[in-house]
Scaffold this active site. Structure first.
Site, PDB file in Angstrom:
ATOM      1  N   GLY A 161      -6.935   0.826   3.074  1.00 39.10           N
ATOM      2  CA  GLY A 161      -7.955   1.815   3.357  1.00 39.10           C
ATOM      3  C   GLY A 161      -7.682   2.727   4.528  1.00 39.10           C
ATOM      4  N   GLY A 179      -4.361   4.871   3.778  1.00 41.22           N
ATOM      5  CA  GLY A 179      -3.367   4.337   2.851  1.00 41.22           C
ATOM      6  C   GLY A 179      -4.022   3.318   1.933  1.00 41.22           C
ATOM      7  CE1 TYR A 195      -0.011  -1.340  17.715  1.00 39.30           C
ATOM      8  CE2 TYR A 195      -1.871   0.178  17.863  1.00 39.30           C
ATOM      9  CZ  TYR A 195      -1.215  -0.970  18.285  1.00 39.30           C
ATOM     10  OH  TYR A 195      -1.779  -1.755  19.282  1.00 39.30           O
ATOM     11  CG  HIS A 196      -3.227  -1.619  11.509  1.00 35.07           C
ATOM     12  ND1 HIS A 196      -3.950  -0.466  11.319  1.00 35.07           N
ATOM     13  CD2 HIS A 196      -2.685  -1.920  10.299  1.00 35.07           C
ATOM     14  CE1 HIS A 196      -3.847  -0.074  10.066  1.00 35.07           C
ATOM     15  NE2 HIS A 196      -3.076  -0.936   9.423  1.00 35.07           N
ATOM     16  CD  GLN A 224       6.854   8.074   5.125  1.00 31.45           C
ATOM     17  OE1 GLN A 224       7.764   8.004   5.931  1.00 31.45           O
ATOM     18  NE2 GLN A 224       6.560   9.215   4.511  1.00 31.45           N
ATOM     19  CE1 TYR A 225       8.115   0.011   9.303  1.00 28.95           C
ATOM     20  CE2 TYR A 225       9.344   2.007   8.785  1.00 28.95           C
ATOM     21  CZ  TYR A 225       9.267   0.627   8.871  1.00 28.95           C
ATOM     22  OH  TYR A 225      10.342  -0.130   8.513  1.00 28.95           O
ATOM     23  CB  CYS A 277       1.946   8.555   8.459  1.00 32.40           C
ATOM     24  SG  CYS A 277       0.528   7.455   8.627  1.00 32.40           S
ATOM     25  NE  ARG A 301      -0.136   0.613   4.912  1.00 34.40           N
ATOM     26  CZ  ARG A 301       0.852   1.416   5.262  1.00 34.40           C
ATOM     27  NH1 ARG A 301       1.222   2.397   4.454  1.00 34.40           N
ATOM     28  NH2 ARG A 301       1.501   1.249   6.403  1.00 34.40           N
ATOM     29  CB  ALA A 354      -3.601   6.077   9.336  1.00 33.73           C
TER      30      ALA A 354
END
Length: 218
Positions: free
Chosen positions: A162, A151, A75-76, A72-73, A180, A69, A149
């Protein structure tokens, strides 16, 4: 028509990625309906195509998944509503910028149902809120924290990946990355803002706001 899926519990990242890949291919082939998938992941970090190694500050903390996607980085984790958006952008005029703006407006409208004003800022991906309860910045402006976020990826003009909206995640978990790639700003959630909002509450707002954000979805 758009199929809506809401998954209980925690969904593994690779499992979700495989589903999205297959569904996007089927949508492009005309053999499946478009799809909005609401879920939660276990704690993990994802690295988009623009991720910089120095933005992963604690590589051993949670699993890190490389993904194709944009962005950048990220978190989830539990308490965060992830919304995977598998829509036919080709049938909507092939305007990627407009599509991202629709996603942003969708999030902002959902936040508005809880009297939270979301903002989009040039050069800063995602949706932001001003913190009236925090000291002003050195420039005399309200501090802004990220609450959502965005993406996406497109294949054959079908979107996947998403949105991630922070309802009540452990905000300390974001400290293992530069979210991000944007430093100098914080991360917040609906509960952190003092609102007793649940994932189910947000789901109602997200579902209700979809037709206005995407009026061409039938």
């Amino acid at each position: 028509m758009v199929e809506w899926i809401t998954s209980a519990g925690l969904t593994g990242y690779r499992e979700a990625e495989a589903f999205m890949e297959d569904r996007a291919a089927a949508i492009a082939a005309g053999t499946a309906e478009e799809c909005i998938w609401l879920l939660e992941h276990p704690p993990l970090y994802t690295a988009g195509t623009s991720a910089r190694p120095e933005d992963l500050k604690d590589a051993g903390r949670f699993p890190v998944f490389r993904t194709r996607r944009g962005g950048q980085y990220t978190y989830h984790g539990p308490g965060q509503r992830v919304i995977y958006v598998m829509l036919d952008v080709g049938a909507r005029g092939r305007d990627v910028r407009l599509f991202v703006q629709q996603l942003e407006r969708w999030v902002i409208a959902a936040l508005g149902e809880f009297n939270v004003t979301g903002h989009v800022r040039p050069g800063r991906v995602g949706v932001w809120v001003e913190r009236d309860d925090a000291p002003l910045t050195a420039g005399g402006r309200p501090r802004e924290d990220k609450i959502a976020a965005i993406g996406i990826r497109l294949r054959k003009w079908v979107s996947f990946h998403g949105i991630a909206i922070n309802v009540d995640p452990d905000l300390e978990h974001f400290s293992g990355i530069v979210p991000c790639g944007i430093s100098g700003h914080g991360v917040t959630s609906l509960v952190d803002l003092g609102l007793p909002v649940t994932l189910a509450d947000l789901d109602v707002a997200i579902t209700r706001g979809f037709p206005e954000a995407f009026p061409d979805s039938g």
